[in-house]
Write a protein that holds these residues in place. Structure first.
Motif, mmCIF file in Angstrom:
data_model
loop_
_atom_site.group_PDB
_atom_site.id
_atom_site.type_symbol
_atom_site.label_atom_id
_atom_site.label_comp_id
_atom_site.label_asym_id
_atom_site.label_seq_id
_atom_site.Cartn_x
_atom_site.Cartn_y
_atom_site.Cartn_z
ATOM 1 N N ARG A 2 -0.507 1.070 -8.497
ATOM 2 C CA ARG A 2 -0.471 2.316 -7.484
ATOM 3 C C ARG A 2 -1.839 2.459 -6.877
ATOM 4 N NH1 ARG A 2 1.232 6.173 -11.015
ATOM 5 N NH2 ARG A 2 3.224 5.106 -11.315
ATOM 6 N N VAL A 3 -1.823 2.336 -5.410
ATOM 7 C CA VAL A 3 -3.136 2.366 -4.753
ATOM 8 C C VAL A 3 -3.310 3.719 -4.056
ATOM 9 C CG1 VAL A 3 -4.545 1.209 -3.220
ATOM 10 C CG2 VAL A 3 -3.149 0.065 -4.598
ATOM 11 N N GLN A 4 -4.409 4.473 -4.299
ATOM 12 C CA GLN A 4 -4.560 5.568 -3.551
ATOM 13 C C GLN A 4 -5.505 5.502 -2.374
ATOM 14 O OE1 GLN A 4 -5.837 8.525 -6.656
ATOM 15 N NE2 GLN A 4 -4.068 9.270 -6.970
ATOM 16 N N GLY A 5 -5.362 5.961 -1.223
ATOM 17 C CA GLY A 5 -6.052 5.780 -0.094
ATOM 18 C C GLY A 5 -5.553 5.161 1.144
ATOM 19 N N PRO A 6 -5.299 3.784 0.927
ATOM 20 C CA PRO A 6 -4.773 3.340 2.150
ATOM 21 C C PRO A 6 -3.153 3.387 2.357
ATOM 22 C CG PRO A 6 -5.323 1.690 0.425
ATOM 23 C CD PRO A 6 -5.956 2.908 0.089
ATOM 24 N N PRO A 7 -2.518 3.483 3.163
ATOM 25 C CA PRO A 7 -1.288 3.721 3.410
ATOM 26 C C PRO A 7 -0.616 2.402 2.785
ATOM 27 C CG PRO A 7 -2.346 3.333 5.560
ATOM 28 C CD PRO A 7 -3.319 3.502 4.829
ATOM 29 N N ASP A 8 0.730 2.458 2.670
ATOM 30 C CA ASP A 8 1.815 1.300 2.351
ATOM 31 C C ASP A 8 1.767 0.586 3.237
ATOM 32 O OD1 ASP A 8 2.250 2.962 0.070
ATOM 33 O OD2 ASP A 8 4.031 3.679 0.491
ATOM 34 N N TRP A 9 2.096 0.742 4.621
ATOM 35 C CA TRP A 9 1.986 -0.576 5.573
ATOM 36 C C TRP A 9 0.913 -1.296 5.199
ATOM 37 C CZ3 TRP A 9 -1.980 -0.514 9.136
ATOM 38 C CH2 TRP A 9 -2.343 0.535 9.269
ATOM 39 N N PHE A 10 -0.258 -0.732 5.113
ATOM 40 C CA PHE A 10 -1.420 -1.608 4.998
ATOM 41 C C PHE A 10 -1.396 -2.434 3.953
ATOM 42 C CE2 PHE A 10 -5.854 -2.260 3.641
ATOM 43 C CZ PHE A 10 -6.305 -3.015 4.718
ATOM 44 N N ILE A 11 -0.968 -1.971 2.801
ATOM 45 C CA ILE A 11 -0.911 -2.816 1.659
ATOM 46 C C ILE A 11 0.074 -4.057 1.527
ATOM 47 C CG2 ILE A 11 -0.181 -3.008 -0.690
ATOM 48 C CD1 ILE A 11 -1.249 0.011 -1.034
ATOM 49 N N ARG A 12 1.282 -3.497 2.454
ATOM 50 C CA ARG A 12 2.310 -4.579 2.658
ATOM 51 C C ARG A 12 1.605 -5.783 3.720
ATOM 52 N NH1 ARG A 12 5.943 -0.418 3.129
ATOM 53 N NH2 ARG A 12 5.826 -0.594 5.510
ATOM 54 N N LEU A 13 0.981 -5.117 4.723
ATOM 55 C CA LEU A 13 0.526 -6.172 5.832
ATOM 56 C C LEU A 13 -0.546 -7.005 5.434
ATOM 57 C CD1 LEU A 13 2.070 -5.934 8.433
ATOM 58 C CD2 LEU A 13 -0.282 -4.762 9.251
ATOM 59 N N VAL A 14 -1.413 -6.392 4.386
ATOM 60 C CA VAL A 14 -2.776 -7.283 3.985
ATOM 61 C C VAL A 14 -2.657 -7.291 2.612
ATOM 62 C CG1 VAL A 14 -5.261 -7.183 4.208
ATOM 63 C CG2 VAL A 14 -3.962 -5.823 5.586
ATOM 64 N N PRO A 15 -1.716 -8.269 1.922
ATOM 65 C CA PRO A 15 -1.556 -8.383 0.583
ATOM 66 C C PRO A 15 -2.974 -8.755 -0.032
ATOM 67 C CG PRO A 15 -0.592 -10.175 1.469
ATOM 68 C CD PRO A 15 -0.957 -9.476 2.630
ATOM 69 N N LEU A 16 -3.354 -8.422 -1.293
ATOM 70 C CA LEU A 16 -4.523 -8.722 -1.945
ATOM 71 C C LEU A 16 -4.076 -9.572 -3.365
ATOM 72 C CD1 LEU A 16 -7.257 -8.340 -1.274
ATOM 73 C CD2 LEU A 16 -7.417 -6.283 -2.695
ATOM 74 N N ALA A 17 -4.297 -10.679 -3.456
ATOM 75 C CA ALA A 17 -3.991 -11.425 -4.689
ATOM 76 C C ALA A 17 -4.812 -10.719 -5.870
ATOM 77 C CB ALA A 17 -4.340 -12.664 -4.655
ATOM 78 N N THR A 18 -4.351 -10.635 -7.199
ATOM 79 C CA THR A 18 -5.075 -10.184 -8.371
ATOM 80 C C THR A 18 -5.117 -11.437 -9.166
ATOM 81 O OG1 THR A 18 -2.867 -9.166 -8.972
ATOM 82 C CG2 THR A 18 -4.618 -7.780 -8.119
ATOM 83 N N PRO A 19 -6.057 -12.215 -9.047
ATOM 84 C CA PRO A 19 -6.320 -13.362 -9.829
ATOM 85 C C PRO A 19 -6.533 -13.140 -11.283
ATOM 86 C CG PRO A 19 -7.958 -13.364 -8.492
ATOM 87 C CD PRO A 19 -7.062 -12.118 -8.098
ATOM 88 N N SER A 20 -6.223 -13.869 -12.057
ATOM 89 C CA SER A 20 -6.641 -13.390 -13.820
ATOM 90 C C SER A 20 -7.751 -14.454 -14.144
ATOM 91 C CB SER A 20 -5.030 -13.801 -14.458
ATOM 92 O OG SER A 20 -4.834 -15.027 -14.325
ATOM 93 N N GLY A 21 -8.292 -13.968 -15.525
ATOM 94 C CA GLY A 21 -9.117 -14.611 -16.082
ATOM 95 C C GLY A 21 -8.580 -15.022 -17.392
#
Lengths: 635, 221
Positions: free
Chosen positions: A102-121
């Motif tokens: 759940r991301v606070q700050g950026p609007p939803d459309w931005f998250i949809r438009l610019v997906p950010l990968a969450t790689p694992s270690g």
């Protein structure tokens, strides 16, 4: 095709270039930031996994699951992780901690438009030599998203701000650099009107500077060509109609001018001939120079007198000089004849030629007669005068109305506002279509005869009533024109024009000035103080000005460029000779070309025959008018 | 085909293992013979033969033979052998120069066993602390651990002792951390290595893999 200004096009191109550049910078910047953040997330996850694997080893060895859970929870609750999972080598899940993204700050459309990968270690924790658990850690992308959003927003704002700034700068620069284009346009327009200017040639943009130079050269050469043409007209005219020795009009012109004056119906035409007898004897005694001196002196005084009486002076031949007065009366002609006699005698005295020469004046006044008759009458009067001593004169009058009667008739007409108008059509040259009507004023005499303007204008001017006459005539004309489509022309006296209040009155009367052309004699305008200024005022107010009875002469052509009238009407005496005289034709052609280059409508007057009309139109006249077309009702 | 022998293995090795094909071809052998002498070339040839010979054998036997093969090579520190600290040598470099430190041993054994068909899941390169009895101190050390099955006690392949021993018999060693070499390898394969390039272990690893690739086709530094 819709036309676009150069400035608009350049601004659009610049805007496009900036947009592309800005878009490219924006995209690469965003991509780099995202890449960097992803790498940070990966590093963070891997470090945590490795550290956690090392930290948990003792707890696993002691089989202390509580310690393992505590350690994982303490780490997970920091909030920086999305998921921490511990799996046994057999595949059994030991522990999973996970929170939804759940991301606070950026609007939803931005998250949809610019997906950010969450790689694992991942890392493996050992319990002694036994592999106890595989640890998988995923970082929480919330902070990265917030960072990405802030970066994107600030890049966008900066790009926009710089875009606006550079657009303003570009528009300012373009406006500055393209200003000479406007100057060039103005130069070309003015040149079409016959006004020649020069542009500044120094310019920061080389091409514009070069064009400015070229246009300056063109402007200068067109001006020179026009000047040459004007000179040619003057030269031709001078050679054709002037006497070489004296510079006065020659016999041909005087005959033609008499014809023209006599064609005006009802106009009293006066002709006075000053004759020096015994020139041959003078030449024999004093040599040719003596005779020439006499002729020059006579020409000079004749010319002065003609100007004084508003007439035309010419040298008929040898020792004969003539002054032609149109619109005159007996008293005026008589005075002129007397004065001519006096100055003739005086010249003989001054040149000490009285022993060999004599001087006499014969004058004739006629209305509606033929030229030959008028000349015959003047010759008869001259013969009669020669019976008397040097300086004497005789006057023969024809059917001209008596001055006293005319005065009464004019006064009555003014009092009763009884001016009548006759309309003569002015036709366009190629198709004989109607251009406009010209109004001719008439008054009715006591015995019912219609008197033309020529009969009473001179008298009205003398009586100081000309402005009143013109006002009444113009009012009549305007009543006929107002509210119609027709265009009309009226003749005005230069004295009316110069009289106080006349221009204001005219401007108030005529609301659509383009409908009323004002015709004036150029020589009268130039001779009347204040008339030229009034003319300029009326021209500026939108009245088309037409110079009537135009004769191309040294000064008149120069005046054309200065006054820049709507049109000129060439003296009928010239126009009528178009069929008979090649010299006149050449003069008129050149005049037509000159007028056209100045954008002036050139009209022929006094057209009496169809062959004259054809010849005049071929020469390049725009309009024709004359007795050929008679009078018509106003359409 | 230049590589006569490896073509045999092509049938046997898995897709991942195909990339683990670290064994030298004939051209490499010729090049090594020319530049480093026949002895070095002979060691490489023996290494290649060993992998070919043990491929069908029992896994623990393979582990033993590979351990024995490499443990013949003298152990030397990086500084003494390579002239710099913490150099991860490829198996080929180690055999050609006939020397290496504990990391070189562990990695050479790992790659050889992988080439001989031992699954990655059973092998762990492991950081340990070793009790050096003669000097009475703990030393940082690296060994290869072989896990016959996930929960089993591993066999330890160590260059400090000649033979393979179970972990329980190695009281002198305390394990710190094992890592899955294949995981790093795969990361490299997935194209993520660049993203992780700052991590020092990965740095060593990338360098190593790169050199192995080059050396396989005869490029020797």
């Amino acid at each position: 095709m819709k036309s676009v200004s150069l400035k608009t096009l350049l601004v659009a191109l610049l805007a496009l270039a900036f947009l592309l550049l800005g878009g490219l910078l924006f995209t690469t910047n965003l991509a780099h930031t995202r890449d960097f953040l992803t790498r940070q997330l990966q590093t963070h996850a891997q470090d945590t996994a490795t550290t956690l694997a090392l930290q948990l080893s003792p707890a696993f060895q002691a089989n202390d699951l509580a310690a393992v859970t505590n350690t994982v929870d303490a780490l997970f609750d920091s909030g920086y992780y999305r998921r921490i999972a511990l799996t046994a080598p057999s595949g059994r899940v030991i522990l999973v901690r996970e929170i939804p993204v759940r991301v606070q700050g950026p609007p939803d459309w931005f998250i949809r438009l610019v997906p950010l990968a969450t790689p694992s270690g991942t890392a493996e924790s050992l319990a002694g030599w036994q592999r106890a658990a595989v640890i998988e850690v995923r970082s929480h992308p919330g902070y990265a998203y917030r960072q990405l959003w802030q970066t994107t927003r600030s890049i966008t704002l900066w790009t926009l701000a710089l875009g606006v700034l550079s657009a303003l700068l570009a528009i300012w620069l373009l406006r500055r650099t393209l200003r000479p284009l406007g100057d060039m346009e103005r130069l070309a327009l003015h040149a079409a009107e016959g006004r020649f200017e020069q542009l500044p040639e120094a310019h920061p943009i080389r091409e514009l500077g070069t064009i400015s130079q070229a246009m300056n050269r063109m402007s200068a050469s067109v001006e020179r060509m026009l000047g040459e043409q004007r000179d040619l007209v003057e030269k031709l005219q001078h050679e054709l109609y002037h006497d070489d020795l004296t510079g006065l009009f020659n016999r041909a012109y005087m005959l033609s001018a008499t014809d023209a004056a006599l064609t005006e119906p009802g106009q009293s035409v006066g002709l006075a001939i000053l004759r020096f007898g015994g020139l041959a004897e003078l030449n024999a005694h004093q040599g040719r120079a003596g005779g020439d001196a006499l002729v020059r002196a006579a020409a000079s005084v004749t010319s002065v007198l003609a100007a004084e009486f508003s007439g035309v002076a010419g040298r008929l031949d040898g020792g004969q000089f003539a002054v032609l007065l149109d619109q005159t009366q007996e008293a005026t002609l008589s005075e002129l004849a007397a004065r001519l006699g006096e100055v003739g005698a005086q010249i003989l005295l001054e040149l000490e030629a009285q022993a060999h020469c004599d001087a006499h004046v014969g004058a004739a006044l006629a209305t509606g007669t033929r030229r030959a008759t008028l000349f015959a009458a003047a010759d008869a009067a001259l013969r009669d005068a020669r019976l008397g001593p040097t300086g004497s004169f005789r006057l023969v009058t024809g059917a001209a109305p008596a001055a006293g009667d005319l005065r009464k008739t004019l006064m009555t007409a003014i009092e009763q506002n009884a001016f009548l108008l006759e309309w003569q059509p002015v036709l366009r040259c190629p198709d004989q279509g109607l251009e406009h009507f010209e109004a001719y004023a008439r008054i009715r005499s006591a015995d019912g005869e219609l008197l033309p303007a020529g009969a009473f204008v001179h008298l009205a001017e003398e009586m100081g009533l000309i402005a009143t006459v013109d006002e009444q005539v113009v009012t009549h004309a305007w009543i006929a024109l107002d509210g119609k489509q027709s265009v009309g022309a009226v003749n005005l006296s230069a004295r009316s024009l110069a009289s106080p209040g006349f221009t204001d009155w005219l401007r108030q009367l005529v609301q659509t000035p383009a409908q009323l052309r004002l015709e004036l004699s150029l020589s009268a305008v130039l001779a009347t103080p204040g008339a030229l200024a009034a003319l300029t005022t009326l021209e500026a107010a939108g009245f088309p000005i037409v110079l009537d009875r135009f004769v191309p002469q040294l000064d008149t052509l120069a005046r054309l460029r200065e006054i820049r009238p709507h049109g000129v009407k060439v003296e009928g005496a010239l126009c009528r000779q178009v069929r008979d005289d090649a010299g006149t034709r050449a003069l008129l052609v050149t005049l037509c070309v000159h007028a056209r280059e100045l954008g002036i409508v050139i009209g022929a007057t006094g057209v009496e025959r169809e062959d004259q009309r054809e010849a005049l139109c071929e020469l390049g006249f725009d309009t024709v008018q004359g007795r050929l077309y008679g009078q018509r009702e106003l359409i | 085909m230049r590589r006569l022998l490896p073509c045999l293995f092509c049938l046997v090795l898995t897709a991942v293992a195909a990339d683990m094909d670290v064994l030298p071809d004939e051209r490499t052998l010729a090049s090594v013979a020319e530049r480093h002498g026949q002895a070095a070339a002979a060691r490489l040839r023996q290494w290649r033969e060993l992998v070919g010979q043990i491929h069908g054998m029992h896994e623990e036997r393979r582990v033993e033979l590979v351990n024995r093969f490499f443990n013949r090579i003298p152990s030397r520190t990086d500084l003494a052998h390579w002239g710099r600290e913490d150099y991860w040598a490829t198996p080929l470099e180690m055999l050609v120069t006939n020397g290496g430190d504990c990391e070189d041993f562990a990695l050479a054994k790992y790659f050889t066993l992988r080439a001989a068909g031992v699954p990655n899941e059973r092998l762990r390169v492991t950081y340990v602390r070793a009790w050096i009895a003669g000097e009475k101190r703990m030393e940082s050390h690296m060994v290869l651990a072989y896990y016959p099955f996930p929960d089993a006690e591993p066999l330890i392949l160590d260059n400090l002792v000649p033979e393979v021993r179970p972990a329980s018999a190695r009281t002198d060693l305390t394990p710190t951390m094992g890592f899955n070499a294949e995981g790093l390898w795969s990361a490299k394969q997935r194209g993520q290595a660049g993203r992780l390039g700052e991590v020092s272990r990965i740095g060593h690893w990338n360098d190593l893999v790169q050199r192995m690739r080059e050396q396989r086709s005869g490029v020797l530094r």
